[in-house]
Design a protein around this motif. Structure first.
Motif, PDB file in Angstrom:
ATOM      1  N   GLY A 131      16.639  21.542 -43.595  1.00  0.00           N
ATOM      2  CA  GLY A 131      17.997  21.501 -44.132  1.00  0.00           C
ATOM      3  C   GLY A 131      18.574  22.875 -44.444  1.00  0.00           C
ATOM      4  N   THR A 132      17.823  23.934 -44.134  1.00  0.00           N
ATOM      5  CA  THR A 132      18.305  25.285 -44.441  1.00  0.00           C
ATOM      6  C   THR A 132      19.615  25.576 -43.709  1.00  0.00           C
ATOM      7  OG1 THR A 132      15.978  25.853 -44.331  1.00  0.00           O
ATOM      8  CG2 THR A 132      17.517  27.675 -44.632  1.00  0.00           C
ATOM      9  N   THR A 133      20.567  26.191 -44.399  1.00  0.00           N
ATOM     10  CA  THR A 133      21.827  26.520 -43.730  1.00  0.00           C
ATOM     11  C   THR A 133      21.634  27.778 -42.884  1.00  0.00           C
ATOM     12  OG1 THR A 133      22.589  27.971 -45.501  1.00  0.00           O
ATOM     13  CG2 THR A 133      23.156  25.636 -45.696  1.00  0.00           C
ATOM     14  N   PRO A 134      22.414  27.890 -41.788  1.00  0.00           N
ATOM     15  CA  PRO A 134      22.297  29.075 -40.938  1.00  0.00           C
ATOM     16  C   PRO A 134      22.547  30.358 -41.735  1.00  0.00           C
ATOM     17  CG  PRO A 134      23.789  27.463 -39.953  1.00  0.00           C
ATOM     18  CD  PRO A 134      23.392  26.925 -41.273  1.00  0.00           C
ATOM     19  N   GLU A 135      23.541  30.296 -42.645  1.00  0.00           N
ATOM     20  CA  GLU A 135      23.883  31.499 -43.419  1.00  0.00           C
ATOM     21  C   GLU A 135      22.694  31.958 -44.247  1.00  0.00           C
ATOM     22  OE1 GLU A 135      25.764  28.823 -43.203  1.00  0.00           O
ATOM     23  OE2 GLU A 135      27.654  29.503 -42.301  1.00  0.00           O
ATOM     24  N   ALA A 136      22.057  30.996 -44.948  1.00  0.00           N
ATOM     25  CA  ALA A 136      20.939  31.361 -45.823  1.00  0.00           C
ATOM     26  C   ALA A 136      19.760  31.884 -45.007  1.00  0.00           C
ATOM     27  CB  ALA A 136      20.508  30.150 -46.646  1.00  0.00           C
ATOM     28  N   ALA A 137      19.460  31.199 -43.900  1.00  0.00           N
ATOM     29  CA  ALA A 137      18.301  31.586 -43.098  1.00  0.00           C
ATOM     30  C   ALA A 137      18.492  32.980 -42.503  1.00  0.00           C
ATOM     31  CB  ALA A 137      18.071  30.574 -41.989  1.00  0.00           C
ATOM     32  N   LEU A 138      19.703  33.252 -41.990  1.00  0.00           N
ATOM     33  CA  LEU A 138      19.936  34.545 -41.350  1.00  0.00           C
ATOM     34  C   LEU A 138      20.001  35.674 -42.371  1.00  0.00           C
ATOM     35  CD1 LEU A 138      22.446  33.594 -38.526  1.00  0.00           C
ATOM     36  CD2 LEU A 138      20.027  34.143 -38.333  1.00  0.00           C
ATOM     37  N   SER A 139      20.536  35.361 -43.556  1.00  0.00           N
ATOM     38  CA  SER A 139      20.582  36.403 -44.576  1.00  0.00           C
ATOM     39  C   SER A 139      19.164  36.737 -45.033  1.00  0.00           C
ATOM     40  CB  SER A 139      21.477  35.926 -45.722  1.00  0.00           C
ATOM     41  OG  SER A 139      20.912  36.231 -46.950  1.00  0.00           O
ATOM     42  N   ASP A 140      18.328  35.710 -45.118  1.00  0.00           N
ATOM     43  CA  ASP A 140      16.925  35.912 -45.485  1.00  0.00           C
ATOM     44  C   ASP A 140      16.207  36.769 -44.431  1.00  0.00           C
ATOM     45  OD1 ASP A 140      14.733  35.408 -47.151  1.00  0.00           O
ATOM     46  OD2 ASP A 140      13.975  33.900 -45.743  1.00  0.00           O
ATOM     47  N   ALA A 141      16.397  36.387 -43.148  1.00  0.00           N
ATOM     48  CA  ALA A 141      15.761  37.136 -42.058  1.00  0.00           C
ATOM     49  C   ALA A 141      16.263  38.569 -42.054  1.00  0.00           C
ATOM     50  CB  ALA A 141      16.060  36.468 -40.721  1.00  0.00           C
ATOM     51  N   SER A 142      17.558  38.709 -42.262  1.00  0.00           N
ATOM     52  CA  SER A 142      18.173  40.024 -42.231  1.00  0.00           C
ATOM     53  C   SER A 142      17.559  40.946 -43.279  1.00  0.00           C
ATOM     54  CB  SER A 142      19.669  39.866 -42.467  1.00  0.00           C
ATOM     55  OG  SER A 142      20.325  41.053 -42.205  1.00  0.00           O
ATOM     56  N   SER A 143      17.344  40.427 -44.497  1.00  0.00           N
ATOM     57  CA  SER A 143      16.796  41.321 -45.526  1.00  0.00           C
ATOM     58  C   SER A 143      15.324  41.631 -45.248  1.00  0.00           C
ATOM     59  CB  SER A 143      17.004  40.752 -46.931  1.00  0.00           C
ATOM     60  OG  SER A 143      16.630  39.417 -46.988  1.00  0.00           O
ATOM     61  N   LYS A 144      14.600  40.662 -44.656  1.00  0.00           N
ATOM     62  CA  LYS A 144      13.207  40.946 -44.262  1.00  0.00           C
ATOM     63  C   LYS A 144      13.173  42.084 -43.247  1.00  0.00           C
ATOM     64  CE  LYS A 144      10.511  36.708 -44.570  1.00  0.00           C
ATOM     65  NZ  LYS A 144      10.107  35.533 -43.815  1.00  0.00           N
ATOM     66  N   ILE A 145      14.115  42.016 -42.291  1.00  0.00           N
ATOM     67  CA  ILE A 145      14.122  43.002 -41.214  1.00  0.00           C
ATOM     68  C   ILE A 145      14.511  44.379 -41.742  1.00  0.00           C
ATOM     69  CG2 ILE A 145      15.235  43.605 -39.020  1.00  0.00           C
ATOM     70  CD1 ILE A 145      15.381  40.530 -38.508  1.00  0.00           C
ATOM     71  N   VAL A 146      15.443  44.400 -42.709  1.00  0.00           N
ATOM     72  CA  VAL A 146      15.828  45.688 -43.309  1.00  0.00           C
ATOM     73  C   VAL A 146      14.597  46.384 -43.879  1.00  0.00           C
ATOM     74  CG1 VAL A 146      17.018  46.726 -45.281  1.00  0.00           C
ATOM     75  CG2 VAL A 146      18.235  45.153 -43.779  1.00  0.00           C
ATOM     76  N   LYS A 147      13.727  45.593 -44.527  1.00  0.00           N
ATOM     77  CA  LYS A 147      12.525  46.185 -45.119  1.00  0.00           C
ATOM     78  C   LYS A 147      11.577  46.701 -44.020  1.00  0.00           C
ATOM     79  CE  LYS A 147       8.740  45.510 -48.303  1.00  0.00           C
ATOM     80  NZ  LYS A 147       7.786  46.103 -47.347  1.00  0.00           N
ATOM     81  N   LEU A 148      11.419  45.875 -42.956  1.00  0.00           N
ATOM     82  CA  LEU A 148      10.584  46.299 -41.818  1.00  0.00           C
ATOM     83  C   LEU A 148      11.063  47.635 -41.257  1.00  0.00           C
ATOM     84  CD1 LEU A 148      10.174  43.163 -39.504  1.00  0.00           C
ATOM     85  CD2 LEU A 148       8.340  44.534 -40.489  1.00  0.00           C
ATOM     86  N   ILE A 149      12.398  47.717 -41.064  1.00  0.00           N
ATOM     87  CA  ILE A 149      12.965  48.922 -40.456  1.00  0.00           C
ATOM     88  C   ILE A 149      12.752  50.116 -41.375  1.00  0.00           C
ATOM     89  CG2 ILE A 149      15.054  50.013 -39.559  1.00  0.00           C
ATOM     90  CD1 ILE A 149      16.138  47.249 -38.953  1.00  0.00           C
ATOM     91  N   SER A 150      12.973  49.926 -42.682  1.00  0.00           N
ATOM     92  CA  SER A 150      12.864  51.091 -43.563  1.00  0.00           C
ATOM     93  C   SER A 150      11.408  51.544 -43.660  1.00  0.00           C
ATOM     94  CB  SER A 150      13.477  50.801 -44.930  1.00  0.00           C
ATOM     95  OG  SER A 150      12.571  50.082 -45.723  1.00  0.00           O
ATOM     96  N   ASP A 151      10.468  50.586 -43.616  1.00  0.00           N
ATOM     97  CA  ASP A 151       9.052  50.973 -43.586  1.00  0.00           C
ATOM     98  C   ASP A 151       8.752  51.807 -42.343  1.00  0.00           C
ATOM     99  OD1 ASP A 151       8.596  49.691 -45.907  1.00  0.00           O
ATOM    100  OD2 ASP A 151       7.469  47.989 -45.065  1.00  0.00           O
ATOM    101  N   TYR A 152       9.275  51.330 -41.210  1.00  0.00           N
ATOM    102  CA  TYR A 152       9.021  52.024 -39.945  1.00  0.00           C
ATOM    103  C   TYR A 152       9.653  53.415 -39.970  1.00  0.00           C
ATOM    104  CZ  TYR A 152       9.081  53.132 -34.961  1.00  0.00           C
ATOM    105  OH  TYR A 152       8.916  53.754 -33.744  1.00  0.00           O
ATOM    106  N   ASN A 153      10.932  53.452 -40.373  1.00  0.00           N
ATOM    107  CA  ASN A 153      11.632  54.730 -40.366  1.00  0.00           C
ATOM    108  C   ASN A 153      10.970  55.744 -41.286  1.00  0.00           C
ATOM    109  OD1 ASN A 153      13.392  53.728 -38.508  1.00  0.00           O
ATOM    110  ND2 ASN A 153      15.126  53.495 -39.909  1.00  0.00           N
ATOM    111  N   SER A 154      10.422  55.253 -42.419  1.00  0.00           N
ATOM    112  CA  SER A 154       9.785  56.236 -43.301  1.00  0.00           C
ATOM    113  C   SER A 154       8.419  56.643 -42.746  1.00  0.00           C
ATOM    114  CB  SER A 154       9.673  55.706 -44.729  1.00  0.00           C
ATOM    115  OG  SER A 154       8.786  54.621 -44.781  1.00  0.00           O
ATOM    116  N   ALA A 155       7.805  55.761 -41.932  1.00  0.00           N
ATOM    117  CA  ALA A 155       6.504  56.119 -41.337  1.00  0.00           C
ATOM    118  C   ALA A 155       6.648  57.179 -40.244  1.00  0.00           C
ATOM    119  CB  ALA A 155       5.821  54.880 -40.772  1.00  0.00           C
ATOM    120  N   VAL A 156       7.807  57.214 -39.562  1.00  0.00           N
ATOM    121  CA  VAL A 156       7.946  58.186 -38.478  1.00  0.00           C
ATOM    122  C   VAL A 156       8.644  59.471 -38.919  1.00  0.00           C
ATOM    123  CG1 VAL A 156       7.887  56.590 -36.556  1.00  0.00           C
ATOM    124  CG2 VAL A 156      10.063  57.061 -37.672  1.00  0.00           C
ATOM    125  N   SER A 157       9.232  59.457 -40.119  1.00  0.00           N
ATOM    126  CA  SER A 157       9.946  60.675 -40.520  1.00  0.00           C
ATOM    127  C   SER A 157       9.074  61.559 -41.403  1.00  0.00           C
ATOM    128  CB  SER A 157      11.239  60.320 -41.241  1.00  0.00           C
ATOM    129  OG  SER A 157      10.931  59.544 -42.371  1.00  0.00           O
TER     130      SER A 157
END
Lengths: 283, 473
Positions: B447-473
């Motif tokens: 029953g998850t709404t698309p908005e909630a699911a995508l916002s959740d995924a989006s914030s997970k991905i932001v963390k992934l990206i920032s971890d990666y970016n700090s690992a390469v810089s």
């Protein structure tokens, strides 16, 4: 002196990886998975404040309970049934022990075909009786159960073997004496044979618990990345997921998961030895 | 005897197993020592001329079955043409993901291959690994023209205006149609649906149930695959991640919460919940199997599966014809085109001699040449990266036999290279895709709404990206 070879093996294959895991869990990782700077207990702090971590713990607990209990009890029922002297019982005995000979990977692949939503037999049989198709591996509600079934199937053969051996080792005179005292049928089974099997049942419970906590292959094949909604993401799988899956190389977090798993296994095993073993009747 | 011994040995066995097994569970390998790599200088042609004896090259790739045979044919042809001078040994290193995992290890142990095939989404990682030399540098050194390469493909693999790797195998997304199912439903296969809305209408008409109410044919069925969302986003002309698709600066987030990603997530979940789309989950092979079995009437896939589909259609229990149509758009006004997917060849610099780098460059040029790309296209179904390969007589003849392939060519010709169609560069693209796919599946099955699911995924991905970016810089 004569212990040296085994100590060496222990040091190289067990002690070193263990120490290395501790070291890794306190370091960050670069994009190649090499440990970079010291971060102290940051990975553990992150874990304990991450809601996904508790989800993983819950899934692991569910998976373990759902596989160990039916796996051991199911094997017990099968073994007791096989006590009946009917024709061709030997065929059944071999058949039930057969899963033991299967590699987890090939069995999982076969189950993947069975579960296939469009062309699999599982949904084919459901359609035959007019039931709605089930998304065995695609529906978050079902995926854990689907993997559990495979894991039970995989462990059943070994459990049957151990229990059959246990039954065979029960001296005939004890059973004879019980019969003379008027015990028969289920009463004989429950009051005499099952208590005599308690060492084997205890052994299986401990071993199955550890096996289930470490189950990997079936999940890797049937529910990569923990399946839909991550509903089949157990601790062991989380280690792999963080360390290697999808181009991940966060060995720091993966090692933190591994240390948590180590402690859970140790604690559970200690409890099992402390509590369960008292009920075991060693002849 | 039995009593104590029996009991004890069982106890001991259980205890030992518990301890040993628990300990080894946490073993994980690590290797110390980073790489001081870096691109280094650009060697000239003389490096290879001066080399004595045969220069041996290793080539890691992820092509299996039919495609592996095509790689072997390519390598054999190259070795024959450079007899006594260069010898390439190709090895299949598992899926793209497996190969990149092995590559990571090889960087630590200084055993990288001379040439590495990496998928499109691994581009950012390969650049960040600082192991390779941009092919544009080698081309510039020689005054070699790269103009024969498809501009859209070059667009993807260029960073800072510089082509980083040699495009090798490319694929385009298509809409696949079961012609007989279309005719039975009274639809015109020559006029296939063009937008998601039209696709949904057609899917409803194409869904067939038997007397018992069981669905025997779904109108639509495609894998839960982030690649499709990336395509729809590019077609709508929007960047998939910020900082101009990660090309003006490192991307920090994906644009998942609006536009095409939101529209497609909603659209797919509605079709699945309405019973018009078969949800075969994330494995693409399962969605392919459903289309091949005639269980779904419309499917989204890459050009790479065309041969297999046509073959399966002719052999199915009730044979069907396969037609292709351009990949649908999220709205009729979208003017962009798809992102060109596939993989490219990277030339390793760090730890490799000048002669080896030059030899690898020879191989890269050979692999992307018109005659080789024409042969490669016909053997595998991948899109030729060479423009001239399409004019090759053998290729023209091939397309007459496989008219379905023309759709992909028209689709590419109609696409103007832009920031949107260059695709998003992200070091953690594979992980980000997985998170998006989990979110979409979640919406379609709970029953998850698309908005909630995508916002959740989006914030997970932001963390992934920032971890990666700090690992390469």
């Amino acid at each position: 002196m004569f212990l040296l070879p085994s100590l060496a093996v222990f040091a190289v294959f067990i002690l070193y990886p263990l120490v290395e895991s501790f070291v890794l869990s306190t370091h960050g990782s670069d994009i190649f998975g090499n440990s970079s700077r010291y971060v102290g207990f940051k990975h553990f702090r992150d874990l304990f404040s991450d809601s996904d971590f508790y989800k993983v713990l819950g899934t692991t607990a569910m998976f373990t309970v759902l596989t160990v209990l039916p796996g051991v009890l199911g094997a017990l029922v099968l073994v007791l049934l096989m006590e009946s002297r009917i024709r061709g019982i030997r065929i059944f005995r071999s058949a039930f022990a057969l899963p033991f000979a299967f590699s987890a990977a090939s069995a999982s692949v076969i189950f993947a075909v069975i579960y296939n939503p469009a062309v699999g037999i599982a949904n084919g049989m459901l359609a035959h009786v007019g039931a709605k198709p089930v998304g065995w591996l695609t529906d978050p509600k079902w995926v854990l159960l689907s993997v559990v079934v495979v894991q039970i199937w995989l462990t059943l053969g070994y459990n049957v073997l151990v229990l059959s051996a246990g039954v065979a080792a029960i001296p005939a005179d004890i059973v004879e004496a019980a019969r003379l005292d008027g015990a028969k049928g289920w009463r004989l089974h429950l009051s005499v044979i099952v208590p005599l099997l308690s060492p084997q049942l205890f052994f299986l419970t401990v071993v199955s618990t550890i096996n289930s906590l470490q189950a990997f292959t079936a999940i890797r094949v049937l529910a990569p990345e923990g399946g839909p909604g991550g509903k089949a993401m157990t601790l062991v799988y989380a280690i792999y997921n963080k360390g290697f899956e999808n181009g991940n190389s966060d060995l720091g977090t993966a090692s933190a998961y591994a240390i948590v798993l180590l402690f859970i296994v140790l604690i559970l095993t200690a409890i099992q030895f402390g509590v369960l073993e008292r009920k075991v009747f060693y002849r | 005897m039995g009593r104590t011994l029996h009991g004890r040995s069982l106890r001991a066995a259980a205890g030992l197993l518990a301890a040993g097994v628990a300990l080894t569970a946490c073993s994980s390998s690590s290797s110390k020592g980073g790489s001081s790599g870096g691109s280094g200088s650009v060697p000239g042609a003389d490096a290879l001329d001066k080399a004595s004896g045969v220069v041996n090259l290793t080539f890691w790739h992820s092509m299996k079955d039919t495609n592996q045979k095509a790689v072997t044919a390519l390598v054999t042809a190259f070795n024959a043409a450079h007899q006594g001078k260069i010898h390439v040994t190709d090895t299949y290193e598992g899926t793209y993901d497996d190969a990149i995992a092995k590559y990571k290890t090889s960087v630590s142990t200084h055993t990288t291959p001379s040439i590495m095939q990496t998928y499109d989404v691994g581009t950012r990682f390969m650049v960040d690994s600082k192991q390779t030399i941009p092919v544009a540098d080698l081309a510039a050194k020689d005054g070699y023209s790269l103009a024969d390469l498809q501009p859209n493909i070059v667009n993807y693999y260029s960073i800072g205006g510089k082509l980083q790797s040699m495009p090798f195998n490319s694929s385009m997304p298509l809409l696949y149609i079961n012609v007989e199912a279309f005719k039975k439903a009274g639809l015109d296969p020559a006029n296939p649906p063009k937008t998601l809305d039209e696709l949904a209408d057609a899917a409803k008409k194409l869904t067939v149930k038997d007397a018992g109410g069981t669905t025997t044919q779904y109108g639509f069925g495609a894998a839960d695959y982030g690649w499709f969302v990336e395509q729809l986003t590019a077609e709508s002309g929007a960047p998939y991640c910020d900082n101009d698709n990660g090309r003006s600066a490192r991307a920090t987030k994906l644009n998942l919460e609006s536009g095409a990603p939101l529209a497609y997530t909603k659209w797919w979940a509605d079709l699945v919940k309405g019973g018009y789309a078969a949800n075969t989950g994330r494995p693409t092979a399962d969605a392919q199997a459903a289309f091949k079995a005639g269980k779904v009437a419309m499917n989204l896939e890459s050009t790479g599966v065309l041969g297999g589909y046509v073959d399966a259609g002719s052999k199915a229990a009730s044979p069907f014809t396969v037609a292709t149509a351009p990949f649908p758009k999220s709205s009729a006004s979208d003017t962009g085109g798809p992102v060109i997917g596939g993989a490219s060849l990277w030339i390793d610099r760090a730890g490799h001699s000048d002669a080896e780098v030059r030899a690898a460059w020879e191989f890269a040029k050979f692999a992307a040449s018109a005659p080789q790309q024409a042969a490669w296209h016909q053997a595998t179904g991948y899109f030729p990266v060479s423009v001239a390969a399409l004019q090759d007589p053998s290729d023209v003849a091939y397309r007459q036999q496989h008219p379905q392939f023309q759709t992909a060519i028209d689709e590419l010709t109609a696409t103007k290279p832009s920031t949107a169609t260059a695709g998003c560069l992200l070091g953690v693209m594979p992980q980000a895709r997985a998170d998006l796919e989990q979110a979409m599946l979640n919406v379609a099955t709970t029953g998850t709404t698309p908005e909630a699911a995508l916002s959740d995924a989006s914030s997970k991905i932001v963390k992934l990206i920032s971890d990666y970016n700090s690992a390469v810089s």
